[in-house]
Design a protein around this motif. Structure first.
Motif, mmCIF file in Angstrom:
data_model
loop_
_atom_site.group_PDB
_atom_site.id
_atom_site.type_symbol
_atom_site.label_atom_id
_atom_site.label_comp_id
_atom_site.label_asym_id
_atom_site.label_seq_id
_atom_site.Cartn_x
_atom_site.Cartn_y
_atom_site.Cartn_z
ATOM 1 N N ALA A 161 0.833 -1.210 0.000
ATOM 2 C CA ALA A 161 0.000 0.000 0.000
ATOM 3 C C ALA A 161 0.864 1.256 0.000
ATOM 4 O O ALA A 161 0.569 2.225 -0.712
ATOM 5 N N GLU A 162 1.948 1.232 0.785
ATOM 6 C CA GLU A 162 2.847 2.391 0.843
ATOM 7 C C GLU A 162 3.470 2.655 -0.526
ATOM 8 O O GLU A 162 3.521 3.796 -0.988
ATOM 9 N N LYS A 188 2.328 1.755 -3.517
ATOM 10 C CA LYS A 188 1.311 2.223 -4.463
ATOM 11 C C LYS A 188 0.936 3.673 -4.196
ATOM 12 O O LYS A 188 0.754 4.450 -5.130
ATOM 13 N N ALA A 189 0.828 4.043 -2.917
ATOM 14 C CA ALA A 189 0.466 5.413 -2.569
ATOM 15 C C ALA A 189 1.531 6.407 -3.037
ATOM 16 O O ALA A 189 1.212 7.543 -3.397
ATOM 17 N N LYS A 190 2.782 5.951 -3.047
ATOM 18 C CA LYS A 190 3.881 6.828 -3.479
ATOM 19 C C LYS A 190 4.110 6.761 -4.986
ATOM 20 O O LYS A 190 4.999 7.436 -5.492
#
Length: 198
Positions: free
Chosen positions: A64-65, A67-69
């Protein structure tokens, strides 16, 4: 005596191909996962964690981290594979030492410490010496000191002395976190989602 030797030799010869095929199959599966798509590699890492009894949330947060970045899936896959290996190593270290991680957060902090270069022996000694409510913080501060360039034995001595009470450990944590911020580095506790000192 000769007949026993012949029987043992024959048994070894008969079982060797099966063992070699099993090793070959494992190596082939690992190679196939590495050569596969990033999604297949991530799935393989998640399965590795699952079979080792590691909470998948510890890897899903990494995905998730990334993808968020906006990180490329190839890099996310490499990060998830490396994280899965570190978590498995931490889990196996605890099993060998007959120590249970108090939480998924403690397991994550321990994996960070091992990745930072802290010796398994130092992690186990801190884990056994710290009160249960301070273990994760003690291991995280140990990791951060090593990350700052302190030799493991020096870092261990500082953390071990600070474990006498919550205030001493909190003060050492604050000092180390400030040094990390000055160097543009992120604290192990922050990376693990923050573990409270009690």
């Amino acid at each position: 005596m000769k007949s026993k030797l012949v029987v043992l030799t024959l048994a070894a010869l008969l079982t060797a191909p099966a063992a070699l095929r099993a090793q070959s199959a494992e190596a082939g599966a690992a190679a196939q996962a590495r050569a596969g798509t990033p999604e297949a590699r991530i799935e393989a890492a998640l399965q590795t964690a699952l079979s080792a009894g590691i909470p998948q949330a510890l890897l899903e947060s990494k995905i998730a981290e990334g993808k968020a970045k906006g990180v490329a899936m190839e890099r996310i896959a490499a990060a998830v594979e490396a994280r899965a290996q570190a978590l498995v190593r931490a889990q196996e270290m605890y099993r060998r030492a007959h120590v249970d991680a108090e939480s998924a957060g403690e397991l994550a902090v321990t994996a960070d410490a091992l990745e930072a270069g802290v010796s398994e022996n130092a992690v186990i000694r801190i884990t056994r010496g710290a009160p249960a409510e301070r273990r994760a913080v003690a291991v995280a501060v140990l990791a951060d000191l090593v990350r700052l360039g302190h030799p493991t034995d020096h870092a261990f001595a500082r953390v071990n002395a600070a474990m006498a009470n919550s205030a001493s450990l909190a003060n050492l944590h604050a000092e180390v976190a400030a040094q990390l911020r000055l160097g543009g580095m992120r604290s192990t506790l922050d990376a693990a989602g923050g573990v409270r000192i009690r």
